[in-house]
Motif scaffolding. Structure first.
Motif, short mmCIF file in Angstrom:
data_model
loop_
_atom_site.label_atom_id
_atom_site.label_comp_id
_atom_site.label_asym_id
_atom_site.label_seq_id
_atom_site.Cartn_x
_atom_site.Cartn_y
_atom_site.Cartn_z
N ALA A 31 0.79 -1.23 0.00
CA ALA A 31 0.00 0.00 0.00
C ALA A 31 0.82 1.28 0.00
N GLY A 32 2.13 1.18 0.21
CA GLY A 32 2.91 2.39 0.43
C GLY A 32 2.79 2.79 1.89
N GLU A 33 3.25 3.99 2.19
CA GLU A 33 3.23 4.45 3.58
C GLU A 33 1.79 4.68 4.04
N VAL A 34 1.41 4.05 5.13
CA VAL A 34 0.07 4.19 5.69
C VAL A 34 0.15 4.42 7.20
N THR A 35 -0.95 4.89 7.74
CA THR A 35 -1.11 5.02 9.18
C THR A 35 -2.21 4.06 9.61
N ILE A 36 -1.91 3.23 10.60
CA ILE A 36 -2.92 2.30 11.10
C ILE A 36 -3.82 3.05 12.07
N ASP A 37 -5.12 3.03 11.78
CA ASP A 37 -6.09 3.65 12.67
C ASP A 37 -6.46 2.70 13.80
N ARG A 38 -6.69 1.45 13.43
CA ARG A 38 -6.98 0.41 14.42
C ARG A 38 -6.86 -0.94 13.73
N TYR A 39 -6.83 -1.99 14.54
CA TYR A 39 -6.86 -3.34 14.00
C TYR A 39 -7.60 -4.23 14.98
N GLU A 40 -8.08 -5.36 14.48
CA GLU A 40 -8.71 -6.33 15.37
C GLU A 40 -8.37 -7.73 14.90
N ALA A 41 -8.30 -8.63 15.86
CA ALA A 41 -8.03 -10.03 15.55
C ALA A 41 -9.29 -10.68 15.00
N VAL A 42 -9.12 -11.53 13.99
CA VAL A 42 -10.20 -12.35 13.45
C VAL A 42 -9.98 -13.74 14.02
N ARG A 43 -11.00 -14.28 14.68
CA ARG A 43 -10.84 -15.56 15.37
C ARG A 43 -11.70 -16.65 14.73
N ASP A 44 -11.22 -17.89 14.84
CA ASP A 44 -12.01 -19.02 14.35
C ASP A 44 -12.94 -19.51 15.47
N SER A 45 -13.64 -20.60 15.21
CA SER A 45 -14.63 -21.11 16.17
C SER A 45 -14.00 -21.60 17.48
N LYS A 46 -12.69 -21.85 17.46
CA LYS A 46 -11.99 -22.28 18.68
C LYS A 46 -11.26 -21.13 19.35
N ASP A 47 -11.56 -19.89 18.94
CA ASP A 47 -11.02 -18.67 19.51
C ASP A 47 -9.53 -18.45 19.19
N ASN A 48 -9.01 -19.15 18.18
CA ASN A 48 -7.64 -18.93 17.72
C ASN A 48 -7.62 -17.73 16.76
N VAL A 49 -6.60 -16.91 16.88
CA VAL A 49 -6.46 -15.78 15.95
C VAL A 49 -5.98 -16.33 14.61
N VAL A 50 -6.76 -16.08 13.55
CA VAL A 50 -6.41 -16.59 12.22
C VAL A 50 -5.99 -15.48 11.27
N ALA A 51 -6.38 -14.25 11.59
CA ALA A 51 -6.04 -13.11 10.73
C ALA A 51 -6.22 -11.83 11.53
N TYR A 52 -5.79 -10.73 10.92
CA TYR A 52 -6.01 -9.41 11.49
C TYR A 52 -6.67 -8.54 10.44
N LYS A 53 -7.70 -7.80 10.85
CA LYS A 53 -8.29 -6.77 10.00
C LYS A 53 -7.70 -5.45 10.45
N VAL A 54 -7.18 -4.71 9.49
CA VAL A 54 -6.46 -3.47 9.81
C VAL A 54 -7.12 -2.30 9.06
N TRP A 55 -7.54 -1.29 9.78
CA TRP A 55 -8.07 -0.07 9.18
C TRP A 55 -6.94 0.93 9.09
N ALA A 56 -6.65 1.41 7.90
CA ALA A 56 -5.51 2.29 7.69
C ALA A 56 -5.83 3.32 6.61
N HIS A 57 -5.07 4.39 6.60
CA HIS A 57 -5.22 5.42 5.57
C HIS A 57 -3.85 5.95 5.20
N ARG A 58 -3.81 6.60 4.03
CA ARG A 58 -2.55 7.21 3.55
C ARG A 58 -2.45 8.64 4.01
#
Length: 70
Positions: free
Chosen positions: A43-70
């Motif tokens: 994406a080039g240089e960005v600023t992360i506004d926030r992020y959250e963990a994406v969890r599966d049915s066993k509560d394991n973190v499988v991914a992160y959703k990241v809100w960011a802007h340039r």
């Protein structure tokens, strides 16, 4: 190694989805630094506004959703 990053435009910012296996997750600072290192080549240089963990049915973190802007 190469990591898949899924990008979705939302208004004037973006949501990035990053696989958790690529993220160093010892501390909040490590998570944020890892996410930036993974997203910026795409994406080039960005600023992360926030992020959250994406969890599966066993509560394991499988991914992160990241809100960011340039």
């Amino acid at each position: 190694h190469q990591t898949e990053v899924v990008v979705q435009q939302v208004g004037d910012g973006f949501i990035y989805k990053v696989d958790a296996s690529a993220v160093k997750s010892d501390t909040v600072a490590d998570i944020r630094d890892s996410l930036l290192r993974i997203i910026e080549p795409v994406a080039g240089e960005v600023t992360i506004d926030r992020y959250e963990a994406v969890r599966d049915s066993k509560d394991n973190v499988v991914a992160y959703k990241v809100w960011a802007h340039r």
